[in-house]
Motif scaffolding. Structure first.
Motif, PDB file in Angstrom:
ATOM      1  N   MET A  81       0.828  -1.201   0.000  1.00 40.90           N
ATOM      2  CA  MET A  81       0.000   0.000   0.000  1.00 40.90           C
ATOM      3  C   MET A  81       0.865   1.255   0.000  1.00 40.90           C
ATOM      4  SD  MET A  81      -3.213  -0.779   2.443  1.00 40.90           S
ATOM      5  CE  MET A  81      -4.572  -1.764   1.845  1.00 40.90           C
ATOM      6  N   GLN A  82       2.107   1.107   0.396  1.00 38.67           N
ATOM      7  CA  GLN A  82       3.015   2.243   0.367  1.00 38.67           C
ATOM      8  C   GLN A  82       3.976   2.162  -0.812  1.00 38.67           C
ATOM      9  OE1 GLN A  82       4.569   1.710   4.249  1.00 38.67           O
ATOM     10  NE2 GLN A  82       2.959   2.893   5.234  1.00 38.67           N
ATOM     11  N   PHE A 106      -7.598  -7.931   7.374  1.00 38.81           N
ATOM     12  CA  PHE A 106      -7.092  -7.092   6.281  1.00 38.81           C
ATOM     13  C   PHE A 106      -7.598  -5.672   6.433  1.00 38.81           C
ATOM     14  CE2 PHE A 106      -7.807  -5.178   2.128  1.00 38.81           C
ATOM     15  CZ  PHE A 106      -6.518  -5.158   1.646  1.00 38.81           C
ATOM     16  N   TRP A 146      -5.583  -2.285   6.667  1.00 41.57           N
ATOM     17  CA  TRP A 146      -5.908  -1.247   5.689  1.00 41.57           C
ATOM     18  C   TRP A 146      -6.154   0.086   6.400  1.00 41.57           C
ATOM     19  CZ3 TRP A 146     -10.893  -1.853   2.240  1.00 41.57           C
ATOM     20  CH2 TRP A 146     -10.824  -0.946   1.185  1.00 41.57           C
ATOM     21  N   LEU A 147      -6.914   0.022   7.475  1.00 40.00           N
ATOM     22  CA  LEU A 147      -7.200   1.247   8.229  1.00 40.00           C
ATOM     23  C   LEU A 147      -5.913   1.821   8.796  1.00 40.00           C
ATOM     24  CD1 LEU A 147     -10.418   0.154  10.089  1.00 40.00           C
ATOM     25  CD2 LEU A 147     -10.232   1.815   8.276  1.00 40.00           C
ATOM     26  N   VAL A 201      -2.966   1.662   7.582  1.00 43.77           N
ATOM     27  CA  VAL A 201      -2.150   2.317   6.567  1.00 43.77           C
ATOM     28  C   VAL A 201      -2.786   3.635   6.144  1.00 43.77           C
ATOM     29  CG1 VAL A 201      -1.113   2.047   4.305  1.00 43.77           C
ATOM     30  CG2 VAL A 201      -1.382   0.079   5.765  1.00 43.77           C
ATOM     31  N   THR A 202      -4.117   3.669   6.146  1.00 45.71           N
ATOM     32  CA  THR A 202      -4.781   4.808   5.523  1.00 45.71           C
ATOM     33  C   THR A 202      -4.882   6.027   6.426  1.00 45.71           C
ATOM     34  OG1 THR A 202      -6.070   3.234   4.269  1.00 45.71           O
ATOM     35  CG2 THR A 202      -6.828   5.487   4.278  1.00 45.71           C
ATOM     36  N   TYR A 203      -5.209   5.818   7.679  1.00 43.13           N
ATOM     37  CA  TYR A 203      -5.594   6.970   8.493  1.00 43.13           C
ATOM     38  C   TYR A 203      -4.496   7.399   9.456  1.00 43.13           C
ATOM     39  CZ  TYR A 203     -10.170   6.015   6.648  1.00 43.13           C
ATOM     40  OH  TYR A 203     -11.206   5.807   5.805  1.00 43.13           O
TER      41      TYR A 203
END
Lengths: 319, 218, 184
Positions: free
Chosen positions: A35-36, A275, A279-280, A282-284
């Protein structure tokens, strides 16, 4: 026979406890990296770094165990165990599949799970206090404040689904599940999952271990195996919260395949939720302390109460 | 709660068994009871504040085990959830927030200790007398799932609704009271006047400098 | 037309989309990087071209080029001529622990004795080893790539332009001579 059965179930839970968190941890390494735009670990074990966490474990074992001079030694050493063990015990009570595919079916399984999960926080408090470190103490305080704020919406959301099923036994709740529960209990699921995340102190709710301001919160002074235990407890916590959300709100072993493959569904749902947890993360970005508290008290608690009211109304209407 | 449980556990049959041949469960019950008593005594006598709270964890956890041994599963988990998971965490939170030195606190002692001891003994004596007098030698069969969540709920909401509701009203009153007490009086500090340059032009745009605006909802 | 939480959803979409894209990680020791043309890795010395003019050593901003030489007198081929002297290179070393890869030495060399090579893997455990002597600098010469092709619209290289000019001049001269011869 009976003893053998019990032993088998315990061993099964232990194996799940020792492997699945590692799987989640490795998934986190990889998913977060991609994701990065990175690759993540690539060396350990040869194929895409699958053995990275094993290598980490070996490294942690070799590290020196340091106890600060001013620390309360006994409590300092006890804390990781107190933090880790509850999740192991909780895993025993989570049903994987139908027909008794569960470590130990408990009559008040839901209460058991929520109760025992709350105990793990005492370990973090012990760690924060016994380290004789201001950052650790701050981390411990934040942990306690966060737990007390998020325990309430979590229990309320769980109560909603228990009300819908008319039982507090986890197997009973899954057995009573219908597909239309998903829209019906959606708000409850959101509240439960979010509050669970907050109790695990996963980003974006990781104020208690905010590394940029209080180093690593309650774990600052830990090293070696005891530090690894804390990390393991975090991943075991992800497993437990994901599995619980899957069991309570997503219907556990219910799925298109025959019941004999129910365990596969539970595992699939659990890992899908794990997952989402990654995901959260990485995102917030991290929520500030006051935002955390406001989110719990003015966001999640009213939502949970509304869900409870909705559940009650629908339950009365259909009965 | 205990009496409600006992009431839900079926008829009280007179003792048909001897106290002199205890079963394994009874022995464990006694041992855990001793452990609970011991940790409770340590909790009130230790000079280390946080240790006292942690011994309280042991005592309350032991109590949950006792409930389990009495087959009151639901009550046991509620005990863990409420007391271990919340009350003790609250106590620890309070301790850490105020004063929690590592090591002994010499002033962690009260002049009332003898009074407290007297009150504790009196309370214990009253309770023990009451329970012993109430049940005498009657024997309660624990086998029938009397402590299950369903049974507890039924007895709670059929036979004991009024006390339950009264308690909830009490808790609501306590909640409201806590909110009233914790609300600060609406006395905001006077707004600082905008600073002035020597030419007499006010600095800043309108009324309040940015640094003093309260944090906005986000 | 701003649905609450749309920003949160957008954030999730961004991370999810990034996950499906190709990563940018360079797996360097396993996979060699594709270096752009004119990469500045190490400076190579074509010893044969060096005349020991010392321009590079003088222009070097951090004085990392060490040159020693002596003069040799060549006996005159012709008894009437003077004996010629020639500079002979004794030492040519570049201290890459000091070098800042500005490339001035290469720019300034009038005889094309210094070149950029893209090789960059010459880390050492001892800083003294980073002073590459002339043998090593000569070895780097084998790694110097051919100069990249010119851009399509680029000016002609000077050498070619000059050669062409000379050729053109010769051609016109020859043509003029032929014309004159034809007239005569």
């Amino acid at each position: 026979m009976n003893l053998l059965d019990t032993l088998l179930r315990c061993v099964g839970a232990l194996v799940a406890f020792l492997t699945l968190p590692l799987v989640i941890g490795q998934t986190e390494h990889k998913v977060m990296a991609h994701m990065q735009g990175r690759l993540g670990p690539m060396y350990a074990g040869g194929f895409h770094g699958w053995a990275q966490l094993v290598a980490d474990g070996v490294k942690f074992v070799q590290k020196e165990e340091i106890v600060p001079a001013d620390a309360d030694r006994r409590i300092f050493r006890l804390a990781p165990a107190v933090s880790l063990l509850p999740y192991l015990i909780v895993l025993l009570a989570i049903p994987i599949g139908p027909n008794g595919f569960v470590g130990q079916a408990l009559d008040a399984g839901l209460f058991f799970v929520l109760a025992v999960m709350g105990v793990g926080v005492i370990g973090k408090l012990m760690a924060g206090w016994a380290s004789a470190n201001k950052f650790s103490l701050l981390g411990g305080l934040r942990t306690a404040a966060q737990l007390m704020s998020y325990e309430l919406p979590m229990v309320l959301a769980a109560a909603s689904v228990a009300m819908a099923a008319g039982t507090v036994s986890l197997t009973g709740i899954v057995a009573a599940f219908h597909w239309w529960w998903i829209p019906w209990q959606a708000v409850g699921a959101f509240v439960f999952f979010t509050a669970g995340l907050a109790e695990l102190q996963r980003p974006p709710f990781d104020m208690p271990i905010a590394d940029s301001e209080i180093i690593f919160g309650a774990y600052t002074e830990y090293s070696g195996l005891r530090f690894a235990f804390f990390l393991l407890s975090e991943y075991a916590g992800i497993l437990v919260v994901s599995a619980l959300t899957a069991v309570l709100f997503l219907g556990g072993w219910h799925g298109p395949l025959p019941d004999s493959l129910g365990w596969l569904w539970t595992l699939l749902k659990t890992f899908a939720l794990a997952f989402v947890v990654i995901w959260l993360r990485v995102t917030y970005p991290r929520l500030r302390e006051d935002q955390l508290m406001r989110f719990a008290w003015t966001g999640l608690v009213p939502l949970a109460l509304a869900q409870l009211a909705l559940t009650g109304i629908v339950k009365v209407a259909i009965s | 709660m205990i009496t409600s449980l006992l009431a839900s556990a079926g008829p009280l049959t007179p003792a048909a068994r001897s106290f002199l041949s205890p079963t394994g469960v009874e022995i464990v019950f006694l041992l855990v009871g001793i452990a609970v008593l011991g940790s409770a005594v340590i909790a009130v006598t230790t000079k280390q504040l946080v240790h006292a709270a942690l011994w309280l964890v042991v005592a309350l956890g032991g109590l949950a085990v006792e409930f389990l041994l009495l087959t009151a599963e639901f009550v046991a988990w509620v005990q863990v959830l409420i007391y271990l998971g919340s009350v003790v965490v609250l106590v620890l939170f309070g301790l850490m927030l105020t004063k929690a030195p590592i090591g002994r606190s010499p002033d962690a002692d009260s002049g009332n200790r003898w009074v407290a001891l007297a009150v504790a003994l009196a309370a214990a004596g009253t309770l023990v007398t009451l329970v012993v007098d109430a049940f005498r030698t009657s024997w309660i069969d624990l086998g029938g799932g009397g402590g299950s969540a369903a049974m507890t709920g039924q007895s709670l909401f059929r036979h004991w609704v009024l006390p339950f509701e009264a308690l909830s009203v009490l808790l609501l009153a306590a909640l409201v009271g806590a909110i009233v007490l914790s609300r600060t009086k609406d006395e905001r500090p006077p707004k600082p006047r905008p600073g002035k340059l020597r030419t007499g032009k006010p600095v800043g745009l309108s009324s309040v400098p940015a640094s003093t605006t309260p944090p906005q909802e986000s | 037309m701003n649905i609450p939480g749309s920003g949160l959803a957008k954030g999730l979409a961004v991370t999810l989309r990034t996950m499906t894209k190709k990563t940018v990680t360079a797996q360097y020791p396993d996979v060699q990087p594709e270096l752009p043309p004119r990469s500045r890795g190490v400076i190579a010395l074509l010893e044969e071209n060096c005349t020991v003019c010392m321009l590079c050593a003088r222009e070097c901003p951090d004085w990392c080029i060490y040159i020693d030489s002596h003069k040799e007198t060549l006996p005159a081929a012709d008894p009437n001529a003077r004996a010629r002297t020639r500079n002979v290179l004794d030492r040519f070393a570049i201290d890459f622990s000091l070098c800042m890869y500005c490339g001035i030495c290469i720019e300034v060399c009038p005889f094309d004795a210094l070149f950029w090579s893209p090789e960059f893997e010459y880390a050492e455990t001892d800083i003294l080893e980073l002073t590459h002597e002339r043998d090593k600098l000569r070895e780097w010469m084998w790694t110097v790539p051919a100069p990249p092709a010119l851009d399509p619209a680029a000016e002609e290289p000077k050498e070619i332009a000059m050669a062409r000019k000379a050729a053109d001049k010769l051609a016109t001269a020859a043509a003029a001579a032929a014309a004159a011869g034809g007239d005569a």
